[in-house]
Design a protein around this motif. Structure first.
Motif, mmCIF file in Angstrom:
data_model
loop_
_atom_site.group_PDB
_atom_site.id
_atom_site.type_symbol
_atom_site.label_atom_id
_atom_site.label_comp_id
_atom_site.label_asym_id
_atom_site.label_seq_id
_atom_site.Cartn_x
_atom_site.Cartn_y
_atom_site.Cartn_z
ATOM 1 N N ILE A 276 45.362 34.148 52.517
ATOM 2 C CA ILE A 276 44.025 33.735 52.062
ATOM 3 C C ILE A 276 44.132 32.582 51.076
ATOM 4 C CG2 ILE A 276 42.019 34.516 50.718
ATOM 5 C CD1 ILE A 276 42.390 37.277 52.024
ATOM 6 N N GLU A 277 45.136 32.597 50.234
ATOM 7 C CA GLU A 277 45.312 31.510 49.266
ATOM 8 C C GLU A 277 45.576 30.173 49.954
ATOM 9 O OE1 GLU A 277 47.105 33.721 45.296
ATOM 10 O OE2 GLU A 277 48.461 33.217 46.946
ATOM 11 N N GLN A 278 46.049 30.194 51.213
ATOM 12 C CA GLN A 278 46.318 28.951 51.930
ATOM 13 C C GLN A 278 45.060 28.291 52.467
ATOM 14 O OE1 GLN A 278 49.519 27.971 51.661
ATOM 15 N NE2 GLN A 278 49.649 29.920 50.536
ATOM 16 N N LEU A 279 43.928 29.009 52.469
ATOM 17 C CA LEU A 279 42.676 28.430 52.977
ATOM 18 C C LEU A 279 42.210 27.317 52.056
ATOM 19 C CD1 LEU A 279 40.792 31.742 53.922
ATOM 20 C CD2 LEU A 279 41.958 30.166 55.480
ATOM 21 N N SER A 280 41.797 26.203 52.635
ATOM 22 C CA SER A 280 41.380 25.058 51.825
ATOM 23 C C SER A 280 40.098 25.334 51.043
ATOM 24 C CB SER A 280 41.171 23.834 52.734
ATOM 25 O OG SER A 280 40.168 24.097 53.706
ATOM 26 N N GLN A 281 39.287 26.283 51.510
ATOM 27 C CA GLN A 281 38.018 26.578 50.825
ATOM 28 C C GLN A 281 38.203 27.541 49.652
ATOM 29 O OE1 GLN A 281 38.642 27.176 54.024
ATOM 30 N NE2 GLN A 281 37.176 26.063 55.327
ATOM 31 N N VAL A 282 39.433 28.044 49.433
ATOM 32 C CA VAL A 282 39.680 29.043 48.397
ATOM 33 C C VAL A 282 40.229 28.387 47.147
ATOM 34 C CG1 VAL A 282 41.074 31.062 47.785
ATOM 35 C CG2 VAL A 282 40.015 30.910 50.045
ATOM 36 N N LYS A 283 39.646 28.747 45.989
ATOM 37 C CA LYS A 283 40.120 28.228 44.715
ATOM 38 C C LYS A 283 41.093 29.183 44.027
ATOM 39 C CE LYS A 283 37.132 26.368 41.955
ATOM 40 N NZ LYS A 283 35.916 26.165 41.121
ATOM 41 N N ASN A 284 40.802 30.482 44.121
ATOM 42 C CA ASN A 284 41.610 31.451 43.384
ATOM 43 C C ASN A 284 41.441 32.827 44.010
ATOM 44 O OD1 ASN A 284 43.378 32.181 41.377
ATOM 45 N ND2 ASN A 284 42.166 31.239 39.729
ATOM 46 N N VAL A 285 42.456 33.694 43.853
ATOM 47 C CA VAL A 285 42.403 35.054 44.373
ATOM 48 C C VAL A 285 42.884 36.010 43.296
ATOM 49 C CG1 VAL A 285 43.197 36.658 46.153
ATOM 50 C CG2 VAL A 285 42.832 34.246 46.726
ATOM 51 N N SER A 286 42.122 37.107 43.099
ATOM 52 C CA SER A 286 42.483 38.090 42.078
ATOM 53 C C SER A 286 42.662 39.456 42.719
ATOM 54 C CB SER A 286 41.386 38.167 41.009
ATOM 55 O OG SER A 286 41.639 39.227 40.105
ATOM 56 N N LEU A 287 43.655 40.204 42.204
ATOM 57 C CA LEU A 287 43.869 41.587 42.596
ATOM 58 C C LEU A 287 43.208 42.499 41.567
ATOM 59 C CD1 LEU A 287 47.611 41.529 43.684
ATOM 60 C CD2 LEU A 287 45.708 42.308 45.101
ATOM 61 N N THR A 288 42.356 43.414 42.011
ATOM 62 C CA THR A 288 41.658 44.298 41.085
ATOM 63 C C THR A 288 41.301 45.591 41.808
ATOM 64 O OG1 THR A 288 39.768 44.491 39.583
ATOM 65 C CG2 THR A 288 39.410 43.282 41.626
ATOM 66 N N ASN A 289 40.607 46.468 41.121
ATOM 67 C CA ASN A 289 40.091 47.678 41.761
ATOM 68 C C ASN A 289 38.595 47.851 41.529
ATOM 69 O OD1 ASN A 289 40.186 48.390 39.014
ATOM 70 N ND2 ASN A 289 40.414 50.560 39.517
ATOM 71 N N GLN A 290 37.987 46.936 40.737
ATOM 72 C CA GLN A 290 36.569 47.098 40.456
ATOM 73 C C GLN A 290 35.986 45.777 39.965
ATOM 74 O OE1 GLN A 290 35.896 50.484 37.999
ATOM 75 N NE2 GLN A 290 33.850 50.830 38.779
ATOM 76 N N VAL A 291 34.752 45.505 40.413
ATOM 77 C CA VAL A 291 34.089 44.271 39.996
ATOM 78 C C VAL A 291 33.522 44.458 38.596
ATOM 79 C CG1 VAL A 291 33.572 43.589 42.353
ATOM 80 C CG2 VAL A 291 31.939 44.984 41.098
ATOM 81 N N TYR B 271 41.317 46.420 30.226
ATOM 82 C CA TYR B 271 41.652 45.729 31.476
ATOM 83 C C TYR B 271 43.176 45.619 31.531
ATOM 84 C CZ TYR B 271 36.713 44.470 31.228
ATOM 85 O OH TYR B 271 35.340 44.519 31.145
ATOM 86 N N ARG B 272 43.775 46.343 32.491
ATOM 87 C CA ARG B 272 45.223 46.479 32.548
ATOM 88 C C ARG B 272 45.789 45.737 33.751
ATOM 89 N NH1 ARG B 272 46.596 52.778 31.627
ATOM 90 N NH2 ARG B 272 48.624 51.796 31.117
ATOM 91 N N TYR B 273 46.944 45.136 33.551
ATOM 92 C CA TYR B 273 47.631 44.424 34.630
ATOM 93 C C TYR B 273 48.486 45.426 35.400
ATOM 94 C CZ TYR B 273 50.537 41.031 37.091
ATOM 95 O OH TYR B 273 51.179 40.301 38.061
ATOM 96 N N LEU B 274 47.891 45.965 36.476
ATOM 97 C CA LEU B 274 48.580 46.931 37.333
ATOM 98 C C LEU B 274 48.380 46.501 38.786
ATOM 99 C CD1 LEU B 274 47.372 50.199 35.549
ATOM 100 C CD2 LEU B 274 49.635 49.141 35.346
ATOM 101 N N PRO B 275 49.022 45.428 39.218
ATOM 102 C CA PRO B 275 48.744 44.868 40.549
ATOM 103 C C PRO B 275 49.122 45.784 41.701
ATOM 104 C CG PRO B 275 50.656 43.809 39.549
ATOM 105 C CD PRO B 275 50.030 44.643 38.479
ATOM 106 N N GLU B 276 50.109 46.646 41.498
ATOM 107 C CA GLU B 276 50.527 47.506 42.602
ATOM 108 C C GLU B 276 49.485 48.578 42.908
ATOM 109 O OE1 GLU B 276 51.684 49.646 38.923
ATOM 110 O OE2 GLU B 276 51.722 47.563 39.624
ATOM 111 N N LYS B 277 48.534 48.791 42.012
ATOM 112 C CA LYS B 277 47.490 49.793 42.230
ATOM 113 C C LYS B 277 46.142 49.173 42.588
ATOM 114 C CE LYS B 277 49.605 53.138 39.081
ATOM 115 N NZ LYS B 277 49.382 53.999 37.884
ATOM 116 N N ALA B 278 46.138 47.897 42.901
ATOM 117 C CA ALA B 278 44.892 47.215 43.233
ATOM 118 C C ALA B 278 44.346 47.692 44.577
ATOM 119 C CB ALA B 278 45.114 45.709 43.261
ATOM 120 N N THR B 279 43.036 47.729 44.697
ATOM 121 C CA THR B 279 42.384 48.145 45.944
ATOM 122 C C THR B 279 41.458 47.078 46.504
ATOM 123 O OG1 THR B 279 40.557 49.150 44.701
ATOM 124 C CG2 THR B 279 42.443 50.565 45.216
#
Length: 791
Positions: free
Chosen positions: A483-498, A606-614
């Motif tokens: 997804i990060e390779q798409l030209s229309q994408v600026k940034n991608v975040s891993l999270t579990n809740q907005v 807000y914790r940096y736990l990328p392996e638990k992202a959904t």
């Protein structure tokens, strides 16, 4: 005697057509809603009454005892089936496992369908039948599915669904092998898509479903039902079941499981003490609430009859005086007026049935309310009882007061019945009706303003170009990279809740120098979370971009968390060391939490736990969210062939969720408010019309001596306008109180200021005034000479 009562009643209704129309219309409107509520209550009690062996079918309930206490569950561990089958009292046993909502891909596109797993004996125990296919064969095959008639139509429209294929997300492709008829009554087992229980066990082996078939510790998924050989076996079955118990280990502590049998006829009304009982219908609290609504609407509508009857007391009192002078007894007069009110209620019921039937089948209401069973004998009995009670409520006060009059006093001179020092009792009723209307209108205005303010706040805090992709337990690395390779994408975040939703996870905060830990909410994020969602830093800085994914070092907090730190402000909290659970971390910054603008403050880290992202949150270039959403679906399908993508555009999803929640609540209160207002306006319409008629001579004399049109209208209208203001005096504070209850739950998004209160009362005053003027303005066209000709 009764025939004479009816004859007099019909003559009275025909002579007073306006009175008849107003009272019948008001009662019919309220009784139409009452019919729906009564029908709903009856349907609730009739739940599952179509099963053939209702008196000897039992559901097994699990009582789980832990150190924290005991809880009851409508489900059981699946392994219990083998033990129950061995009991001599049991003829058949069936287990029903709920698979929850599953995304389905069919010829009509993607749908969300509830999936159920069960055994062939299901159709031998319960009263469900098939309109096509063979249940035994379908539930013995691992690749077939049974669909309900409504689900088949939802997926295939009018086309024949038999032998067609559907893809159940994460479960596989299945062939439609049968169609289940819609049950004639409500059921606590609503069926949409039914698969074999053997299929569930096969899916457990592939990891598509959690393993529960051989696990005693999982008692929250599968319901177990036993069909006894005879009703006489119930006692022995209960005794055998009570002796059976099991010890399990769960969540680091031991649980003791015991079991008891519940007749399926006792499932409804719903018992809140039994968990996982999602379709058991209303509990007694809900039933009582419906009964209260029926009573409240009926009383408000009956007020019209009562107030109009008292307003017409002059003509009716003369009638009573003449009849008493001719020998009528008080109980005969009382019976006459109750007969009249009951007949009016019966006529109103006939109109109400027609109104409700057309509304219920028009598509305006949810599916559950579209099949009223009017011709059921028991329901008709309930409705006739409803008519009698309505007639008594409406006619008791006029009948009691008018039957009490003495002939000499009545025939001498009686202008109207007066109570409370020259305040007509009908005026009190008008004030009550419009006070209730004002309360509801004020609350509706507050609700609408709350929805509008929430929508405006969401527009300010939600970035418009963010796409959300649910990971659904799939690894994030490959998807994120593509997804990060798409030209229309600026940034991608891993999270579990907005950001706009309050955090659901919990953690424990320990601060140096304090002894008691504090419970906090937590969200999983990465350093891209802040720029993707356009969050503002209150103090400090964002998480470092080079953080270790395995060694948690820094966190972000919101202002509510900063206030929990002794002696610190958001600015001084930056850089402090704290312990989350058992990990020591440093506060990198304090973020402005968007959720605090929509609800009460919630201390959140807000914790940096990328392996638990959904969830993947994708920031796109302006106007490219739709393009990126389509691209995400393609990337998902390339990498995950057996599951459907769950992609949404952030601002559209949140707006739809908000409108869905607020919209349903607002629609209900708007409907109820409009109904109450219409009933109240019908009442004041009839009374103001009658006031104009009885004051004809006075109005004519004022016209002759030179009174202007506006003066005449004001003289006739001012009494009723005063009643509206009295209603506002009581209704506005009541509406404010209801709004306060809402604000206690929704925090600062609810505005209880004078503007909303004034708008709510102003709308009632405007409608009420126009209703009054529609009758009092008739005085302008009165001919004084014609009116006084007979004087």
């Amino acid at each position: 005697m009764l025939g004479n009562y009816l004859k007099i009643t019909l003559r009275s209704l025909w002579r007073n057509k306006l009175f008849s129309v107003v009272t019948i219309a008001g009662l019919a409107l309220s009784m139409a809603v009452g019919v729906g509520l009564v029908s709903g209550i009856k349907d609730n009690f009739d739940t599952d009454h179509f099963h053939p062996y209702l008196d000897r079918t039992y559901r097994i309930i699990t009582d789980a005892t832990t150190p924290e206490g005991q809880t009851s569950w409508a489900t059981t561990p699946e392994p219990i089936a083998s033990a129950i089958r061995k009991m001599s009292a049991v003829e058949k046993l069936v287990q029903v496992r709920q698979g929850g909502p599953v995304r389905v891909l069919s010829e009509k596109g993607e749908q969300l369908i509830d999936v159920t797993f069960t055994e062939p004996s299901f159709f031998n125990v319960f009263g469900f039948t098939l309109s096509a296919g063979n249940a035994e064969a379908a539930l013995s095959s691992p690749n077939t599915v049974l669909l309900s008639q409504s689900t088949a139509f939802q997926l295939f429209g009018g086309n024949d669904p038999m032998n067609r294929s559907i893809q159940l997300d994460g479960l596989g492709v299945f062939t439609v092998a049968g169609i289940i008829r819609e049950p004639p009554l409500r059921t606590h087992l609503p069926l949409k898509a039914v698969l074999s229980l053997q299929t569930a066990r096969s899916l457990e082996k592939t990891g598509a479903l959690p393993v529960t078939s051989a696990t005693w510790s999982d008692y929250k998924t599968t319901a177990t039902y036993a069909l006894l050989r005879s009703t006489a076996d119930a006692a022995s079955f209960r005794l055998s079941l009570s002796k059976f118990n099991h010890q399990v280990q769960a969540n680091n502590h031991s649980q003791s499981l015991t079991f008891w049998a519940q007749p399926i006829d006792d499932i409804t009304p719903w018992n809140p003490a039994i968990r996982n009982d999602f379709h058991a219908g209303m509990n007694w609290s809900g039933i009582n609430t419906n009964l209260f609504l029926i009573l409240a609407l009926t009383v408000l509508a009956a007020f019209n009859y009562t107030s109009l009857s008292l307003a017409r007391s002059l003509s009716r009192a003369k009638e009573v005086g003449i009849r008493k002078a001719n020998g009528a007894l008080r109980n005969q007069i009382f019976g006459q007026f109750l007969t009249e009110s009951t007949l009016i209620a019966l006529l109103a019921l006939g109109i109400a049935l027609i109104v409700w039937y057309n509304v219920a089948n028009s598509g305006w209401l949810p599916q559950a309310f579209r099949k009223p069973t009017f011709f059921n004998a028991q329901l008709i009995g309930w409705l006739l009882l409803y008519v009698v009670l309505t007639g008594i409520v409406a006619g008791a006060i006029p009948a009691g007061l008018l039957s009490r009059f003495q002939p000499v006093q009545v025939l001498r001179n009686l202008q109207t019945m007066r109570l409370f020092r020259h305040v007509g009792f009908y005026r009190v009723l008008i004030v009550i009706q419009f006070a209730v209307t004002t309360m509801l209108m004020v609350f509706v205005v507050i609700l609408q303003d709350t929805q509008s303010q929430t929508s405006n706040r969401l527009q300010r805090i939600i970035p418009p170009d963010v796409v959300l992709l649910s990971l659904r337990d799939e690894p994030a690395a490959t998807l994120k990279h593509q997804i990060e390779q798409l030209s229309q994408v600026k940034n991608v975040s891993l999270t579990n809740q907005v950001p706009v939703y309050q955090a659901m996870e919990q953690c424990t905060l320990r601060v140096a120098g304090t002894t008691s830990p504090k419970n906090l909410s937590a969200k999983r994020i990465d350093p891209n979370y802040v720029p993707v969602f356009n969050l503002t830093m209150r103090a400090g800085r964002n998480l470092p971009s080079d953080m270790s994914a395995t060694n948690e070092q820094f966190i972000l907090i919101n202002e509510a968390t900063a206030r929990l730190l002794p002696g610190h402000t958001p600015e001084t909290a930056v850089g402090q060391l704290i312990t989350l659970d058992s990990t020591m971390v440093r506060i990198a910054g304090v973020v402005v939490d968007p959720a605090e603008q929509l609800g009460p403050p919630q201390a959140t880290v807000y914790r940096y736990l990328p392996e638990k992202a959904t969830l993947l949150a994708i920031q796109t270039r302006p106007g490219q969210a739709g393009v990126v959403a389509d691209a995400c679906r393609r990337i998902w399908q390339q990498n995950v062939q057996d599951r459907l993508p769950d992609v949404s555009i952030y601002d559209q999803k949140i707006t739809a969720d908000m409108q869905g929640g607020f919209g349903q609540v607002n629609a209900f209160f708007r409907f109820f408010c409009m109904l109450v207002m219409l009933v109240a306006c019908l009442g004041i319409l009839g009374i103001s019309a009658y006031a104009v008629d009885v004051r004809t001579r006075e109005i004519s004399l004022r016209r002759i001596v030179g009174a202007s049109h506006s003066e005449i209208i004001w003289i006739v209208s001012k009494t009723f306008l005063q009643l509206l203001f009295w209603a506002g005096l009581f209704g506005v504070p009541a509406g404010w109180f209801c709004g306060k209850l809402l604000r206690d739950r929704m925090y600062n998004t609810v505005d209880l200021g004078p503007t909303n209160l004034a708008i709510g009362f102003g709308l009632v005053l405007l409608v009420g005034s126009l209703t009054i003027l529609s009758q009092t303005i008739r005085t302008v066209w009165m001919n004084p000479v014609k009116s006084l000709r007979s004087e």
